[in-house]
Design an enzyme around this catalytic site. Structure first.
Site, PDB file in Angstrom:
ATOM      1  N   HIS A  61       0.852  -1.189   0.000  1.00  0.00           N
ATOM      2  CA  HIS A  61       0.000   0.000   0.000  1.00  0.00           C
ATOM      3  C   HIS A  61       0.887   1.238   0.000  1.00  0.00           C
ATOM      4  O   HIS A  61       1.675   1.440   0.928  1.00  0.00           O
ATOM      5  CB  HIS A  61      -0.908   0.004   1.227  1.00  0.00           C
ATOM      6  CG  HIS A  61      -1.824  -1.182   1.297  1.00  0.00           C
ATOM      7  ND1 HIS A  61      -3.115  -1.163   0.811  1.00  0.00           N
ATOM      8  CD2 HIS A  61      -1.623  -2.438   1.772  1.00  0.00           C
ATOM      9  CE1 HIS A  61      -3.674  -2.359   0.995  1.00  0.00           C
ATOM     10  NE2 HIS A  61      -2.778  -3.142   1.569  1.00  0.00           N
ATOM     11  N   ASN A  93      -6.659   0.953  -2.759  1.00  0.00           N
ATOM     12  CA  ASN A  93      -7.478   1.633  -1.748  1.00  0.00           C
ATOM     13  C   ASN A  93      -6.905   3.014  -1.447  1.00  0.00           C
ATOM     14  O   ASN A  93      -6.381   3.298  -0.383  1.00  0.00           O
ATOM     15  CB  ASN A  93      -7.627   0.783  -0.482  1.00  0.00           C
ATOM     16  CG  ASN A  93      -6.310   0.324   0.101  1.00  0.00           C
ATOM     17  OD1 ASN A  93      -5.279   0.352  -0.563  1.00  0.00           O
ATOM     18  ND2 ASN A  93      -6.350  -0.104   1.343  1.00  0.00           N
ATOM     19  N   ASP A 151      -8.834  -5.072  -2.651  1.00  0.00           N
ATOM     20  CA  ASP A 151      -8.126  -5.396  -1.409  1.00  0.00           C
ATOM     21  C   ASP A 151      -8.527  -4.472  -0.271  1.00  0.00           C
ATOM     22  O   ASP A 151      -8.629  -3.263  -0.437  1.00  0.00           O
ATOM     23  CB  ASP A 151      -6.618  -5.315  -1.600  1.00  0.00           C
ATOM     24  CG  ASP A 151      -5.880  -5.704  -0.330  1.00  0.00           C
ATOM     25  OD1 ASP A 151      -6.067  -6.843   0.117  1.00  0.00           O
ATOM     26  OD2 ASP A 151      -5.161  -4.868   0.216  1.00  0.00           O
ATOM     27  N   ASN A 277      -5.185  -7.122   9.289  1.00  0.00           N
ATOM     28  CA  ASN A 277      -6.291  -7.896   8.736  1.00  0.00           C
ATOM     29  C   ASN A 277      -5.815  -8.627   7.485  1.00  0.00           C
ATOM     30  O   ASN A 277      -5.421  -7.977   6.513  1.00  0.00           O
ATOM     31  CB  ASN A 277      -7.458  -6.976   8.396  1.00  0.00           C
ATOM     32  CG  ASN A 277      -8.719  -7.734   8.067  1.00  0.00           C
ATOM     33  OD1 ASN A 277      -8.818  -8.926   8.296  1.00  0.00           O
ATOM     34  ND2 ASN A 277      -9.704  -7.042   7.516  1.00  0.00           N
ATOM     35  N   ASP A 304       2.269  -7.152   2.308  1.00  0.00           N
ATOM     36  CA  ASP A 304       1.080  -6.376   2.694  1.00  0.00           C
ATOM     37  C   ASP A 304       1.502  -5.142   3.495  1.00  0.00           C
ATOM     38  O   ASP A 304       0.899  -4.803   4.519  1.00  0.00           O
ATOM     39  CB  ASP A 304       0.080  -7.229   3.485  1.00  0.00           C
ATOM     40  CG  ASP A 304      -1.277  -6.543   3.658  1.00  0.00           C
ATOM     41  OD1 ASP A 304      -1.516  -5.500   3.005  1.00  0.00           O
ATOM     42  OD2 ASP A 304      -2.102  -7.030   4.466  1.00  0.00           O
ATOM     43  N   HIS A 308       0.466   3.454   8.426  1.00  0.00           N
ATOM     44  CA  HIS A 308      -0.521   4.372   8.984  1.00  0.00           C
ATOM     45  C   HIS A 308       0.184   5.426   9.815  1.00  0.00           C
ATOM     46  O   HIS A 308       1.298   5.212  10.312  1.00  0.00           O
ATOM     47  CB  HIS A 308      -1.533   3.631   9.866  1.00  0.00           C
ATOM     48  CG  HIS A 308      -2.421   2.684   9.122  1.00  0.00           C
ATOM     49  ND1 HIS A 308      -3.404   3.105   8.263  1.00  0.00           N
ATOM     50  CD2 HIS A 308      -2.451   1.324   9.099  1.00  0.00           C
ATOM     51  CE1 HIS A 308      -4.018   2.049   7.742  1.00  0.00           C
ATOM     52  NE2 HIS A 308      -3.452   0.957   8.234  1.00  0.00           N
TER      53      HIS A 308
END
Length: 429
Positions: A61, A93, A151, A277, A304, A308
């Protein structure tokens, strides 16, 4: 531009190391020989360290556009290069979601401008990731997106997934799935097991993942589509995927470093650095994941990487977002805890970090051979260090591996012959 990597060692399938030098020209590996006595514009002395095919991560991400306070294409790809990754695939996302020709083309432009390694972006399966309307899969595939995924959320209806697979098959594209049946997640934040009980937190049942995989492999069989399962976490999921492969269904799967190295029993406090998750599962699930990786049920490892902001992760287990970072720690953690403990070999690890992800998605990367792209990761297998999140190139510091002692570290990363990362303490040139 001609570059020679001097004093290197390459890994043989036998796990033995062989002295070599590598000539790079026009973005390709031109020669690999024991000694190369030719003129070059640049020589890099890698000091006896090991040259590997650049790592490929099909699940990260980058958060941009829309989430630049968490990560950007620039910071995320700098982190990737530091971790030895030369090709990464960015999840959709973001805000806006890459779900139209306009948003996809804008994303390609931003990648071209800022990326420090090769970035292959996903497009979403449904518009705005809402699961209500399919994107124009054929049009977006023609633009060159890597694959299609929603995703972060599972496709909740069989009808939508069936339509998506049929259209992806027609377009020659892959469907990549975060598998989670929302009707049986029950607002969980950790695995439904010992820790959810001891910490009095709502649990996510393992069946919420495996039941959707079971549905999807049958849909993949019906359509002939290549179906890839993200971040497998349960023993039931491994069993379903194994059975599907035996039945000849075109299904592949990945596992993360954190699911291989941790389980729910490692969560001793309600630290949100352990909130991801799918969640960390039971010890028997962890064992099944490694077994599935070794026997080929699971095809490769993907991080993954999910950065954040610190203030977001500070909201507590119930409200903090799911996800941890992983690009800068994956190799050293896996080498230390799996290779040095003799659970796997170094050659197996390189297969799962480089060779297999490229093969599964028919990418022309993940190879250390003449005429291949000069995507090269040099690792110092003897370098000892302590993981320090404050030194991460990523904006995200959310890791459960802070203060872990590790051995083995990427010290040079080259993408098409260009230096994307160099550890000046180890390498000069």
């Amino acid at each position: 531009m001609r570059t020679i990597l001097k004093n290197a060692k390459r890994l043989l399938p036998s796990n033995k190391l062989e002295d070599c030098e590598i000539l790079i020209e026009d973005k390709q590996i031109k020669e690999i020989r024991s000694v190369i006595n030719e003129e070059a514009d640049r020589e890099i002395d890698v000091k006896g360290n090991v040259v590997l095919p650049g790592f490929v991560d099909v699940h990260i991400h980058l958060r941009e556009p829309g989430g630049e306070h968490k990560e950007t294409i620039l910071t995320g790809t700098k982190a990737a290069a530091r971790g030895g990754y030369t090709t990464v695939c960015s999840m959709p996302n973001t805000n806006p979601v890459p779900d139209s020709s306009e948003t996809v083309n804008a994303l390609f432009e931003k990648i071209k401008q800022d990326a420090q390694v090769r970035v292959l972006p996903y497009a979403s399966i449904t518009k705005n990731l809402k699961g209500e309307e399919l994107t124009n899969i054929e049009e977006l595939a023609d633009l060159g997106v890597f694959a299609f995924t929603d995703d972060g959320v599972g496709i909740q209806t069989a009808d939508f997934m069936l339509q998506a697979m049929a259209r992806a098959k027609k377009a020659g594209a892959s469907i990549v799935a975060h598998c989670e049946d929302n009707s049986i997640v029950y607002e969980g934040v950790v695995h439904d097991g010992k820790v959810s009980q001891s910490l009095h937190l709502p649990g996510i049942p393992p069946i919420s993942e495996s039941v959707q995989i079971a549905r999807d492999v049958l849909l993949a069989e019906a359509t002939g589509c290549h179906y890839h399962v993200c971040h497998v976490s349960t023993k039931e999921s491994v069993r379903v995927i194994r059975d599907a492969k035996r039945a000849g269904i075109h299904v592949t799967a990945e596992v993360t470093p954190h699911h291989l190295l941790l389980n729910e029993e490692d969560i001793t406090t309600a630290s949100t650095d352990f909130k991801m998750n799918p969640p960390l599962r039971a010890k028997e699930d962890q064992e099944a994941l490694l077994e599935g990786l070794i026997d080929g049920t699971i095809d490769f490892i993907a991080t993954d990487h999910a950065p954040h902001a610190m203030e977001e992760k500070a909201k507590g287990m119930l409200e903090a977002p799911f996800g941890i970072v992983g690009l800068e720690t994956a190799f050293s953690l896996l080498y230390t805890n799996l290779v040095q403990t003799e659970k796997i070999t170094l050659h197996q690890l390189v297969e799962w970090l480089s060779i297999k992800p490229a093969e599964v998605f028919t990418l022309p990367y993940g190879k250390l051979e003449e005429n291949a792209a000069a995507d090269i990761t040099v690792v110092n297998l003897n370098k000892n260090s302590v993981i320090d999140k404050e030194t991460f190139f990523s904006k995200g510091k959310n890791t459960p591996f802070h203060d872990w002692k590790v051995t083995g570290q990427p010290v040079l990363t080259m993408v098409e012959g260009n230096v994307a990362y160099i550890d000046e303490e180890d390498i000069h040139g």
